[in-house]
Scaffold this motif. Structure first.
Motif, PDB file in Angstrom:
ATOM      1  N   ASN A 112       0.831  -0.918   0.054  1.00  3.49           N
ATOM      2  CA  ASN A 112       0.327  -0.023   0.409  1.00  3.49           C
ATOM      3  C   ASN A 112       0.779   0.959  -0.110  1.00  3.49           C
ATOM      4  OD1 ASN A 112      -2.674  -1.289  -0.544  1.00  3.49           O
ATOM      5  ND2 ASN A 112      -2.378  -1.668   2.079  1.00  3.49           N
ATOM      6  N   TYR A 113       0.205   2.756  -0.565  1.00  2.00           N
ATOM      7  CA  TYR A 113       0.974   3.234  -0.950  1.00  2.00           C
ATOM      8  C   TYR A 113       0.126   4.415  -0.586  1.00  2.00           C
ATOM      9  CZ  TYR A 113       4.963   0.508  -3.278  1.00  2.00           C
ATOM     10  OH  TYR A 113       5.596  -0.172  -3.302  1.00  2.00           O
ATOM     11  N   LYS A 114       1.015   5.684  -0.863  1.00  2.00           N
ATOM     12  CA  LYS A 114       0.309   7.194  -0.576  1.00  2.00           C
ATOM     13  C   LYS A 114       0.586   8.235  -1.454  1.00  2.00           C
ATOM     14  CE  LYS A 114      -1.502   6.677   3.853  1.00  2.00           C
ATOM     15  NZ  LYS A 114      -3.448   6.579   3.916  1.00  2.00           N
ATOM     16  N   LEU A 115      -0.276   8.293  -2.390  1.00  2.00           N
ATOM     17  CA  LEU A 115      -0.033   9.260  -2.916  1.00  2.00           C
ATOM     18  C   LEU A 115      -0.181  11.097  -2.164  1.00  2.00           C
ATOM     19  CD1 LEU A 115      -2.091   8.439  -6.140  1.00  2.00           C
ATOM     20  CD2 LEU A 115       0.309   9.282  -6.311  1.00  2.00           C
ATOM     21  N   ILE A 116       0.428  11.650  -1.775  1.00  2.00           N
ATOM     22  CA  ILE A 116       0.734  13.211  -1.246  1.00  2.00           C
ATOM     23  C   ILE A 116       0.877  14.159  -2.069  1.00  2.00           C
ATOM     24  CG2 ILE A 116       2.090  14.510   0.757  1.00  2.00           C
ATOM     25  CD1 ILE A 116       0.591  12.285   1.671  1.00  2.00           C
TER      26      ILE A 116
END
Length: 587
Positions: A112-116
């Protein structure tokens, strides 16, 4: 009036080099300028290597909710569970919006990744404010997948993002009675035409605005739903330690740094009022000169975004060897507070992911006939435009030495040797007494050249063109006795030139705007050709606009059956958030 005044003050301060003193920091932070917030519409929350993440960046005024006209550059990063930045993009913002994409490489790990997403304006002050989106990536080409799939799979923990409705639950066909998606039918055959209409029912023009349109296959592989323009939150991090000031990028990409002295001798000239030259090569090469302040700091803007990443910086003057140039890093966010859930999928997903991967591999093998197009902004020129004298050396007898070229072809330009150091001079059209003390601005393949001996000793048979300006030229704080610009045949003089006192670096440039591939099967020959069509993304239009009361959109289905979501996100001119969704089925 106060708001306009503070914007002008900030714009003025952005032009002053070395504004990063402690007092200036406090003054900038306390200015009553409107804050910004960001929403990112991206095409999917689940990807595998070989696919492309498409996104549209919206920057809004936090008070009026309209698209912001302040920041001209946005930042978007993909962050993994270990808080590593996988990529960092700069996005050129035009009236508060921009676009970009990211091709997922095979080297990326499953998880799982985060788009910031944020602007510099959002991280000025004691708080960091940013957009946070969720993205899951599964890499079937990696061997270590035993922890990814589980027969005892259970739902993820309840979080704000997980409580969002699923795509089918998000279905919406109107916004405040003004906008709606209209379809004649919702069942289509493979490679058939889909014609949808967005109706604009408002009597005024407030439903016009900026929108992005995505049509993608619905898959329950997307375990964490995405935010919409109507329900996205802004994440706020409070700072507990000192931080460097981030000036808003009001006119374009901001580049700042400082020079350091390499010597401790008392006779050093100091760091104040030294001229730093920034050169960016390319067809439309760029040059900017700026003076340092007493601390050796400098700041400059790049209004144009169509530059190559390679950048050369140097201190001008005979004492340039005494200094080292240090560029400030791009703005960043403290990611220690980010929380990640481990990615777990049921074993039953394995076959679907494998099918997904096969579709993508087939599509990628035909990329030559399915290419995106870069948006062309028209012919571009170097910073000086077109010089009055242009000599194409192939039109003349070729000479080996530059001295012969100046004698036989380029008149009134000579090589003068003073104390063993040769330099180029332009003769004529300078009647002012001070003109004799000036030197010409010499550019070679778009890079400023201080040591003229390097081009003088260069094989003139490798030079393509020479351009000359015989009048005084003012460049920032410097005055030159004309311009002599060389273009070599290879266009790579900077690869062989001495760079002992030159900083040769790569800088992140804003994403280029594109028109994304979408086939048309209106032509029977194209319909019956042998090129397979396993697109899961049927359409991505990041610059969708409403032109009249009824706006038509056409696209074609692929050879992949299933349900597809039509998603329109964006904001009207009065700041109203728009999130429209419809479902079609391909059989």
């Amino acid at each position: 009036m106060m708001r306009k005044t503070t914007i002008l003050i900030l714009a003025f301060l952005g032009c002053i080099p070395g504004i990063n003193g402690q007092q200036s920091n406090r003054d900038v932070m306390e200015m009553p300028i409107d804050h910004e917030e960001v929403f990112v519409h991206y095409n999917t929350g689940f990807l595998i290597p070989g696919e492309t993440l498409y996104y549209k960046f919206y920057c809004r005024n936090s008070r009026t909710k309209q698209l912001s006209t302040l920041s001209k550059v946005g930042y978007l990063e993909l962050v993994d569970a270990e808080k590593n930045i996988i990529f960092k993009h700069k996005i050129a913002l035009n009236d508060g919006h921009g676009q970009g994409d990211f091709f997922v490489p095979t080297s990326i790990a499953s998880g799982n990744y985060k788009l910031i997403a944020y602007t510099r304006r959002m991280i000025v002050g004691p708080k960091e404010i940013f957009f946070e989106g969720n993205l899951s990536i599964v890499n079937p080409f990696q061997n270590e997948q035993q922890d990814l799939f589980s027969s005892s799979f259970s739902a993820l923990k309840n979080t704000e993002a997980n409580n969002l409705p699923t795509p089918s639950e998000q279905k919406s066909t109107h916004v405040a009675g003004r906008l709606e998606i209209q379809l004649e039918n919702r069942l289509f055959e493979k490679r058939s035409n889909v014609n949808l209409v967005i109706n604009h029912n408002s009597r005024n023009l407030t439903s016009t605005g900026v929108f992005s349109l995505s049509v993608r296959k619905i898959e329950d592989l997307e375990v964490v739903p995405r935010y919409t323009a109507q329900n996205y939150p802004s994440v706020i991090n409070k700072r507990s330690i000192a931080f460097p000031v981030q000036l808003p990028e009001l006119r374009g990409q901001l580049i700042s740094g400082r020079i350091l002295t390499n010597s401790m001798n008392e006779g050093d000239t100091g760091l104040n009022n030294k001229i730093v030259a920034l050169s960016i090569p390319g067809d439309a090469f760029f040059l900017r000169l700026v003076k340092t302040n007493a601390m050796g700091r400098f700041t400059l803007n790049l209004e144009n975004n169509d530059f190559v990443p390679r950048t050369f910086l140097q201190v001008l003057g005979e004492d340039r060897g005494k200094y080292t140039i240090v560029i400030d890093p791009d703005p960043s966010i403290n990611y220690t507070s980010l929380e990640f859930e481990p990615l777990h999928l049921p074993v039953s997903f394995k076959d679907r992911i494998m099918e997904h991967s096969i579709y993508r591999q087939i599509e990628n093998s035909y990329l030559e006939v399915k290419q995106d197009s870069l948006l062309w902004n028209g012919k571009s020129y170097p910073f000086y435009g077109v010089l009055p004298e242009v000599y194409h050396l192939d039109e003349f007898t070729r000479f080996k030495s530059l001295n012969e070229v100046f004698i036989e072809i380029v008149k009134m330009v000579r090589i003068r040797r003073m104390g063993g150091n040769p330099r180029l001079e332009i003769v004529g059209s300078f009647n002012e007494p001070t003109g004799a003390n000036l030197i010409p601005l010499v550019m070679v393949d778009g890079v400023l050249l201080q040591d003229h001996s390097e081009i003088i000793d260069y094989d003139a048979r490798k030079i393509k063109t020479i351009q000359v300006l015989r009048e005084k030229y003012f460049m920032g704080p410097q005055v030159y006795r004309g311009i002599i610009s060389f273009e070599t045949i290879g266009g790579d003089f900077f690869d062989v030139m001495k760079k002992e006192f030159i900083s040769d670096t790569e800088m992140v440039r804003p994403q280029q705007n594109k028109i994304y591939f979408s086939p048309s099967y209106q032509n029977l020959d194209y319909l019956q050709n042998r090129v397979p069509d396993f697109r899961l993304q049927l359409l991505w239009n990041p610059n969708f606009s409403l032109t009249n009361r009824a706006t038509n959109v056409e696209f074609y289905t692929s050879d992949v059956p299933g349900e597809y979501e039509i998603s329109i996100e964006g904001f009207t001119e009065d700041g109203t958030a728009v999130s429209l969704k419809e479902i079609i089925r391909v059989h």
